[in-house]
Design an enzyme around this catalytic site. Structure first.
Site, mmCIF file in Angstrom:
data_model
loop_
_atom_site.group_PDB
_atom_site.id
_atom_site.type_symbol
_atom_site.label_atom_id
_atom_site.label_comp_id
_atom_site.label_asym_id
_atom_site.label_seq_id
_atom_site.Cartn_x
_atom_site.Cartn_y
_atom_site.Cartn_z
ATOM 1 N N GLY A 1 0.677 -1.510 0.277
ATOM 2 C CA GLY A 1 0.114 0.483 -0.316
ATOM 3 C C GLY A 1 0.478 1.342 0.150
ATOM 4 N N LYS A 2 0.924 1.513 0.926
ATOM 5 C CA LYS A 2 1.414 3.102 1.366
ATOM 6 C C LYS A 2 1.299 4.269 0.378
ATOM 7 C CE LYS A 2 5.279 0.938 2.019
ATOM 8 N NZ LYS A 2 7.052 1.073 2.290
ATOM 9 N N HIS A 3 0.250 4.660 -0.136
ATOM 10 C CA HIS A 3 -0.362 4.891 -0.905
ATOM 11 C C HIS A 3 -2.307 5.602 -0.912
ATOM 12 C CE1 HIS A 3 -1.419 1.516 -3.322
ATOM 13 N NE2 HIS A 3 -2.404 2.293 -3.476
ATOM 14 N N ALA A 4 -2.167 6.958 -2.277
ATOM 15 C CA ALA A 4 -3.996 6.973 -1.191
ATOM 16 C C ALA A 4 -4.313 7.045 -2.834
ATOM 17 C CB ALA A 4 -3.944 8.462 -0.931
ATOM 18 N N HIS B 1 -3.124 4.784 2.651
ATOM 19 C CA HIS B 1 -3.705 3.097 3.282
ATOM 20 C C HIS B 1 -2.106 2.472 3.025
ATOM 21 C CE1 HIS B 1 -5.132 2.444 -0.727
ATOM 22 N NE2 HIS B 1 -4.874 1.949 -1.008
#
Ligand code: TYD
Length: 147
Positions: free
Chosen positions: A61-64, A109
């Site tokens: 993840g580590k993105h929106a 997230h």
């Protein structure tokens, strides 16, 4: 996983639990059903799943997303879902295979702390589009706070 307490109640914006109907057939297993526009609030154009997550140090993840609507499920094992709406953060432990979390637009997230054999499934309302991702946290935060 960040330092926040893992909780059951979702308090960040742009998220929330979704519950799927489940039929427990004893020795014959458990059946879970997801119907678009009924169990989740959007049509489904794409499904992807993530396996081979034995490494407890893995992080995904580590993105929106700017516009994409998704719902994430832990269909086997467990993991911790980190949620951040630009103002508030929380960690949710995912382990019930019929309980998913909505990942609406503008929600940073991360997925981490995977158990051995963990399997994640995500349903999305659009096809893959790299342009829809925000991968820089500071950029996300500034953008989220301008909305
Ligand atoms: P990414 O979304 O970054 O994975 P995660 O957020 O789960 O860590 O995707 C990883 C790679 O897979 C990236 O190169 C793009 C590709 N990909 C697709 O081609 N189609 C898809 O539907 C998804 C989710 C990813």
């Amino acid at each position: 996983m960040n330092d926040n307490k893992v909780s059951d109640k979702i308090s960040v914006n742009n998220s929330g639990w979704v519950s799927l109907r489940q039929f427990d057939d004893g020795n014959d297993g458990t059946l879970c059903i997801l119907e678009a526009q009924r169990d989740i609030p959007f049509e489904v154009k794409r499904v992807y799943y993530i396996t081979n997550l034995q490494n407890a140090r893995s992080c995904r993840g580590k993105h929106a997303h700017k516009t994409l609507r998704q719902a994430i499920f832990c269909i086997s094992g467990s993991f911790v879902l980190g949620l951040d709406d630009g103002y508030n953060r929380q960690d949710v432990r995912m382990w019930r295979n019929n309980q998913g979390v909505l990942l609406e637009p503008m929600l940073w997230h991360t997925m981490s702390d995977f158990s051995s054999g963990c399997v994640l499934m995500v349903v999305a309302n659009e096809y893959y589009d790299a342009i829809d991702y925000i991968r820089n946290y500071e950029e996300f935060r500034q953008y989220a706070r301008k909305l």
